[in-house]
Design a protein around this motif. Structure first.
Motif, PDB file in Angstrom:
ATOM      1  N   ARG A 199       0.827  -1.210   0.000  1.00 41.75           N
ATOM      2  CA  ARG A 199       0.000   0.000   0.000  1.00 41.75           C
ATOM      3  C   ARG A 199       0.857   1.254   0.000  1.00 41.75           C
ATOM      4  O   ARG A 199       0.499   2.273  -0.607  1.00 41.75           O
TER       5      ARG A 199
ATOM      6  N   GLN B 164       0.714   4.244  -2.735  1.00 39.35           N
ATOM      7  CA  GLN B 164       0.540   5.652  -2.364  1.00 39.35           C
ATOM      8  C   GLN B 164       1.637   6.522  -2.968  1.00 39.35           C
ATOM      9  O   GLN B 164       1.372   7.568  -3.573  1.00 39.35           O
TER      10      GLN B 164
ATOM     11  N   ARG C 262       1.354   7.018  -6.704  1.00 37.83           N
ATOM     12  CA  ARG C 262       0.347   8.041  -7.037  1.00 37.83           C
ATOM     13  C   ARG C 262       0.922   9.434  -6.840  1.00 37.83           C
ATOM     14  O   ARG C 262       0.722  10.328  -7.670  1.00 37.83           O
ATOM     15  N   TRP C 263       1.641   9.634  -5.737  1.00 31.70           N
ATOM     16  CA  TRP C 263       2.251  10.947  -5.492  1.00 31.70           C
ATOM     17  C   TRP C 263       3.243  11.295  -6.595  1.00 31.70           C
ATOM     18  O   TRP C 263       3.282  12.425  -7.074  1.00 31.70           O
TER      19      TRP C 263
ATOM     20  N   TRP D 160      -7.163   4.752  -9.425  1.00 37.79           N
ATOM     21  CA  TRP D 160      -6.539   4.348  -8.172  1.00 37.79           C
ATOM     22  C   TRP D 160      -7.562   3.783  -7.208  1.00 37.79           C
ATOM     23  O   TRP D 160      -8.698   4.260  -7.146  1.00 37.79           O
TER      24      TRP D 160
ATOM     25  N   THR E  56      -6.936   3.819  -0.265  1.00 37.18           N
ATOM     26  CA  THR E  56      -6.188   3.148   0.794  1.00 37.18           C
ATOM     27  C   THR E  56      -7.109   2.862   1.966  1.00 37.18           C
ATOM     28  O   THR E  56      -7.813   3.744   2.466  1.00 37.18           O
TER      29      THR E  56
END
Length: 441
Positions: free
Chosen positions: A271, A275, A278-279, A417, A420
């Motif tokens: 995860r 994350q 994506r950033w 996406w 989370t």
């Protein structure tokens, strides 16, 4: 000097740049005063509207709402807006159980819901703007964003208000920390946010290039109205893009180093990689603002260099990591094979000093940040801080891998996406709701 020697010297400079840069940052934050005095006292009370975007936040949203409501004060009255962005878990039920006149719940349903955090924030922004325009309070209204797992530190709004006392300030970003740092991976994220990012943002505050984060951003409503009906975009890091847009308006963003927001850290490597990918992809999307920053008269030369640094540096991390990893592999292989590889490796009596340089460059930055964490925060034992410092290089390798994945996803035009999942938390006691605060004229 031969070409081989010159190239080896360049490699040595690149190798030592990373620990050197971290030492400068660490010394800067270390020397920063431990207590900050308000530069300018707030002239008039500010009305705070805190937006909490919520998509399937059943496990954490009650604690977040209660913590946000507890920020309410005599000179910092608070209203909380939760945007239920089409949740299909128990989020609506949890919100319905919170009986407080300061809580506003906006329920979005498909097909309008689940179009990204930016759209949810824009929906709440238009709601608050309508109320403020009707009451004539746009000039003294501040919109804050706290994620579904965020916790605001009591009294933080007083410091934030002191920054907004200056009309030139359009937004304030708070310090972020991790509150579930019981695992090594979560503690690594606290080291990153609470020390490394904290130092970087403090340094940017001096040159006027502070960036907004997804959690703990506070923006003047009047600044947002100048950006139209949708200040937040569909960018994968809508906070970074909003910060750039605010800077381009000529308004300054300040960093509140002692106003702290805490959030959940990820305890699963898979995860975390998702994350950070994506950033990274969102950072790449924001590169389109580079020409605008170059042309902007409100952005000075020093500020421009800093903007370019934090927009472009993530894309140098991946090749630099591969380069250093390859050089380390070549050096270790050379110790067993006896080959010198064109002078890039050391043998015999030079092997141990060379290996020492590699190890120092690798582990020194993390150890320094571990010591800084202990001395600045005093909430974790020194042995644990040193342990997380030793693990910091591996954490950076994960970030480099995420950057490579972000490049692939960007050029493959993959932008979907999965959200989370949050961890369950203990319940935070509900604050005592004060009497309704009269609207500010």
């Amino acid at each position: 000097m031969t070409e081989t020697t010159q190239l080896a010297a360049v490699m040595l400079v690149l190798l030592l740049f990373w620990p050197g840069y971290n030492l400068v940052l660490a010394l800067f934050v270390w020397c920063r005063p431990k207590a900050r005095r308000a530069e300018v006292p707030a002239r008039d009370p500010l009305q705070y509207w805190i937006i909490i975007p919520a998509l399937n936040e059943e496990r954490v949203v009650a604690n977040t709402v209660r913590s946000a409501l507890a920020l309410d004060g005599a000179r910092t009255p608070v209203q909380v807006v939760v945007v239920d962005d089409g949740s299909d878990d128990g989020t609506p039920r949890v919100l319905a159980e919170i009986d407080d006149h300061r809580l506003h719940v906006l329920r979005r349903t498909l097909p309008d819901a689940r179009r990204g955090k930016g759209e949810a924030l824009n929906h709440a922004y238009r709601y608050v703007r309508g109320i403020a325009e009707e009451a004539g309070t746009v000039h003294c209204t501040i919109i804050g964003v706290i994620d579904g797992d965020g916790r605001g530190e009591p009294g933080m709004l007083t410091e934030i208000s002191s920054y907004f006392a200056r009309r030139s300030v359009g937004a304030v970003q708070c310090r972020v920390r991790i509150h579930n740092r019981t695992t090594l991976l979560a503690f690594l994220q606290d080291l990153e946010f609470g020390c490394v990012v904290d130092a970087s943002q403090s340094l940017r505050d001096l040159v006027g290039t502070v960036g907004l984060g997804g959690n703990g951003q506070f923006v003047r409503l009047s600044t947002l109205t100048g950006l139209g009906d949708a200040p937040w975009s569909a960018c994968l890091v809508e906070d970074l893009e909003l910060g750039l847009r605010v800077h381009l308006t000529g308004r300054r963003i300040r960093y509140a180093a002692y106003a702290t927001i805490t959030q959940q850290g990820l305890v699963d490597v898979k995860r975390l990689l998702r994350q950070r990918t994506r950033w990274g992809q969102g950072n790449l999307q924001c590169l389109r603002y580079v020409p605008k920053l170059v042309r902007a008269k409100s952005v000075g030369s020093v500020a421009l260099l800093e903007f370019l640094q934090y927009l472009l540096t993530p894309w140098l991390v991946a090749p630099m990591t591969l380069l250093i990893t390859a050089l380390m592999g070549v050096n270790f292989y050379a110790q067993f094979s006896g080959h010198e590889f064109a002078g890039f490796t050391a043998n015999g009596s030079d092997a141990l000093p060379a290996l020492g340089i590699w190890l120092v460059a690798l582990v020194l930055p993390g150890l320094v940040w571990g010591v800084v964490h202990r001395l600045r925060n005093h909430d974790e034992p020194l042995p644990r801080c040193l342990l997380v410092g030793l693990a910091y290089p591996a954490f950076l390798v994960l970030g480099s891998f995420s950057t490579s994945r972000a490049l692939y996803r960007h050029f493959a035009r993959r932008t979907t996406w999965a959200k989370t999942e949050r961890l369950a938390e203990k319940e935070v006691p509900a604050p005592v709701a004060p009497q309704p605060v009269p609207k500010i004229a």
